[in-house]
Design an enzyme around this catalytic site. Structure first.
Site, PDB file in Angstrom:
ATOM      1  N   GLY A 146       0.863  -1.162   0.116  1.00 22.05           N
ATOM      2  CA  GLY A 146      -0.080  -0.127   0.223  1.00 22.05           C
ATOM      3  C   GLY A 146       0.952   1.268  -0.036  1.00 22.05           C
ATOM      4  O   GLY A 146       2.188   1.034   0.507  1.00 22.05           O
ATOM      5  N   GLN A 181       2.856   9.812   1.804  1.00 21.25           N
ATOM      6  CA  GLN A 181       4.461   9.366   1.779  1.00 21.25           C
ATOM      7  C   GLN A 181       5.130  10.005   0.452  1.00 21.25           C
ATOM      8  O   GLN A 181       6.428   9.913   0.641  1.00 21.25           O
ATOM      9  CB  GLN A 181       4.167   7.929   1.816  1.00 21.25           C
ATOM     10  CG  GLN A 181       3.772   7.314   3.226  1.00 21.25           C
ATOM     11  CD  GLN A 181       3.600   5.642   2.926  1.00 21.25           C
ATOM     12  OE1 GLN A 181       2.561   5.159   2.368  1.00 21.25           O
ATOM     13  NE2 GLN A 181       4.636   4.981   3.297  1.00 21.25           N
ATOM     14  N   CYS A 194       6.428  -0.435   7.191  1.00 20.84           N
ATOM     15  CA  CYS A 194       5.906   1.009   6.487  1.00 20.84           C
ATOM     16  C   CYS A 194       7.177   1.215   5.685  1.00 20.84           C
ATOM     17  O   CYS A 194       8.304   1.402   6.138  1.00 20.84           O
ATOM     18  CB  CYS A 194       5.672   1.880   7.733  1.00 20.84           C
ATOM     19  SG  CYS A 194       5.177   3.595   6.518  1.00 20.84           S
ATOM     20  N   LEU A 195       6.824   1.634   4.461  1.00 18.23           N
ATOM     21  CA  LEU A 195       7.805   1.931   3.503  1.00 18.23           C
ATOM     22  C   LEU A 195       8.489   3.278   4.004  1.00 18.23           C
ATOM     23  O   LEU A 195       9.858   3.644   3.693  1.00 18.23           O
ATOM     24  CB  LEU A 195       7.246   2.215   1.955  1.00 18.23           C
ATOM     25  CG  LEU A 195       6.671   1.098   1.238  1.00 18.23           C
ATOM     26  CD1 LEU A 195       6.002   1.120   0.175  1.00 18.23           C
ATOM     27  CD2 LEU A 195       7.733   0.051   1.193  1.00 18.23           C
ATOM     28  N   HIS A 205      -4.012   1.466   8.153  1.00 16.60           N
ATOM     29  CA  HIS A 205      -2.464   2.009   8.124  1.00 16.60           C
ATOM     30  C   HIS A 205      -2.420   3.137   7.154  1.00 16.60           C
ATOM     31  O   HIS A 205      -1.903   4.084   7.463  1.00 16.60           O
ATOM     32  CB  HIS A 205      -1.552   1.005   7.681  1.00 16.60           C
ATOM     33  CG  HIS A 205      -0.302   1.304   7.648  1.00 16.60           C
ATOM     34  ND1 HIS A 205       0.786   0.710   8.305  1.00 16.60           N
ATOM     35  CD2 HIS A 205       0.397   1.778   6.827  1.00 16.60           C
ATOM     36  CE1 HIS A 205       1.885   1.424   8.162  1.00 16.60           C
ATOM     37  NE2 HIS A 205       1.745   1.951   6.841  1.00 16.60           N
ATOM     38  N   GLU A 206      -3.083   3.119   5.999  1.00 14.21           N
ATOM     39  CA  GLU A 206      -2.887   4.075   4.846  1.00 14.21           C
ATOM     40  C   GLU A 206      -3.976   5.365   5.299  1.00 14.21           C
ATOM     41  O   GLU A 206      -3.406   6.608   4.947  1.00 14.21           O
ATOM     42  CB  GLU A 206      -3.440   3.851   3.743  1.00 14.21           C
ATOM     43  CG  GLU A 206      -2.582   2.365   3.155  1.00 14.21           C
ATOM     44  CD  GLU A 206      -0.934   2.439   2.983  1.00 14.21           C
ATOM     45  OE1 GLU A 206      -0.573   3.614   3.273  1.00 14.21           O
ATOM     46  OE2 GLU A 206      -0.551   1.372   2.957  1.00 14.21           O
ATOM     47  N   HIS A 244      -2.048   7.591   7.546  1.00 18.62           N
ATOM     48  CA  HIS A 244      -0.958   8.270   6.916  1.00 18.62           C
ATOM     49  C   HIS A 244      -1.826   9.493   6.618  1.00 18.62           C
ATOM     50  O   HIS A 244      -1.028  10.579   6.666  1.00 18.62           O
ATOM     51  CB  HIS A 244      -0.249   7.735   5.576  1.00 18.62           C
ATOM     52  CG  HIS A 244       0.878   6.699   6.070  1.00 18.62           C
ATOM     53  ND1 HIS A 244       1.900   7.142   6.563  1.00 18.62           N
ATOM     54  CD2 HIS A 244       0.952   5.334   5.708  1.00 18.62           C
ATOM     55  CE1 HIS A 244       2.906   6.145   6.742  1.00 18.62           C
ATOM     56  NE2 HIS A 244       2.177   4.902   6.157  1.00 18.62           N
TER      57      HIS A 244
HETATM   58  O1  GNR Z   1       4.247  -2.461   2.501  1.00 19.21           O
HETATM   59  C1  GNR Z   1       3.620  -2.370   3.529  1.00 19.21           C
HETATM   60  N1  GNR Z   1       3.326  -3.500   4.261  1.00 19.21           N
HETATM   61  C2  GNR Z   1       2.418  -3.665   5.281  1.00 19.21           C
HETATM   62  C3  GNR Z   1       2.478  -4.595   6.277  1.00 19.21           C
HETATM   63  C4  GNR Z   1       1.701  -4.803   7.232  1.00 19.21           C
HETATM   64  C5  GNR Z   1       1.050  -3.820   7.397  1.00 19.21           C
HETATM   65  C6  GNR Z   1       0.938  -2.531   7.059  1.00 19.21           C
HETATM   66  C7  GNR Z   1       1.662  -2.271   5.624  1.00 19.21           C
HETATM   67  S1  GNR Z   1       1.574  -1.101   4.606  1.00 19.21           S
HETATM   68  C8  GNR Z   1       3.228  -1.241   3.911  1.00 19.21           C
HETATM   69  C9  GNR Z   1       3.341  -0.136   2.899  1.00 19.21           C
HETATM   70  C10 GNR Z   1       3.024   1.414   3.462  1.00 19.21           C
HETATM   71  O2  GNR Z   1       4.192   1.516   4.213  1.00 19.21           O
HETATM   72  N2  GNR Z   1       1.957   1.924   3.382  1.00 19.21           N
HETATM   73  O3  GNR Z   1       1.830   3.037   4.100  1.00 19.21           O
HETATM   74 NI    NI Z   2       3.180   3.166   5.813  1.00 23.42          NI
END
Ligand code: GNR
Ligand code: NI
Length: 168
Positions: A46, A51, A92-93, A134-135, A138
């Site tokens: 995601g 980001q 998270c990236l 999670h997104e 952000h």
């Molecule tokens: O790539 C991603 N993997 C992930 C794994 C577990 C819970 C959430 C995520 S999101 C993350 C990509 C990202 O940072 N999205 O904002």
């Molecule tokens: Ni993230």
């Protein structure tokens, strides 16, 4: 093909609150395309516009094994969340190399628009539910490490700043 630069925690721009999309135009569709390319290149499941330093309420997700099922969520809203929580190990990236358990509602109903302005609703569970929440965090300027103890947050911050220095 445009792979965008992903902001890294503790960049203060990750804490900006994104504004709703008002116009569903070609510029928006280009952003969605570039975000998808950035997510697949990373690789990640995601990506939120925040980001890539674009403060509009745009999310791309692909939780498929085959990486060919892109889902786009614009102006997403959680309209229902299960009382029951689930614990998932998140990454998270924007915080590379850090994986920590976070508890969130296990099932959520999400209402959003696609890149053409068409509204839709889905029920999400498992990784998709985790990822959507999670997104959306952000977009609200929240990074998953903010659910951890102050001590862990400080350790993660130091680790990120150290690896930034070493890369410079
Ligand atoms: O790539 C991603 N993997 C992930 C794994 C577990 C819970 C959430 C995520 S999101 C993350 C990509 C990202 O940072 N999205 O904002
Ligand atoms: Ni993230």
């Amino acid at each position: 093909m445009t792979v965008l630069k992903i902001l890294r925690y503790p960049d203060p721009r990750l804490h900006q609150v994104a504004r709703p999309v008002e116009v569903f135009d070609d510029a928006l569709r280009t952003l969605v395309k570039d975000m998808a390319e950035t997510m697949y290149a990373a690789p990640g499941v995601g990506l939120a516009a925040t980001q890539v330093d674009v403060h509009q309420r745009v999310i791309v997700i692909d939780v498929s094994e085959t990486k060919d099922q892109l889902q786009v969520f614009i102006n997403p809203q959680i309209v229902k969340a299960s009382a029951e929580g689930r614990i998932y190990e998140e990454g998270c990236l924007s915080v590379p190399g850090i994986y920590e358990e976070v508890e969130r509602p296990g099932v959520v109903r999400v209402r959003a628009f696609d890149e053409n302005g068409k509204q839709f609703e889905i029920d999400a569970h498992d990784l998709l539910a985790v990822c959507i929440q999670h997104e959306i965090d952000h977009l609200d300027g929240r990074v998953f490490v903010q659910y951890l103890s102050r001590l862990k947050q400080n350790r993660i911050r130091s680790k990120m700043l150290k690896s930034d220095r070493e890369a410079a």
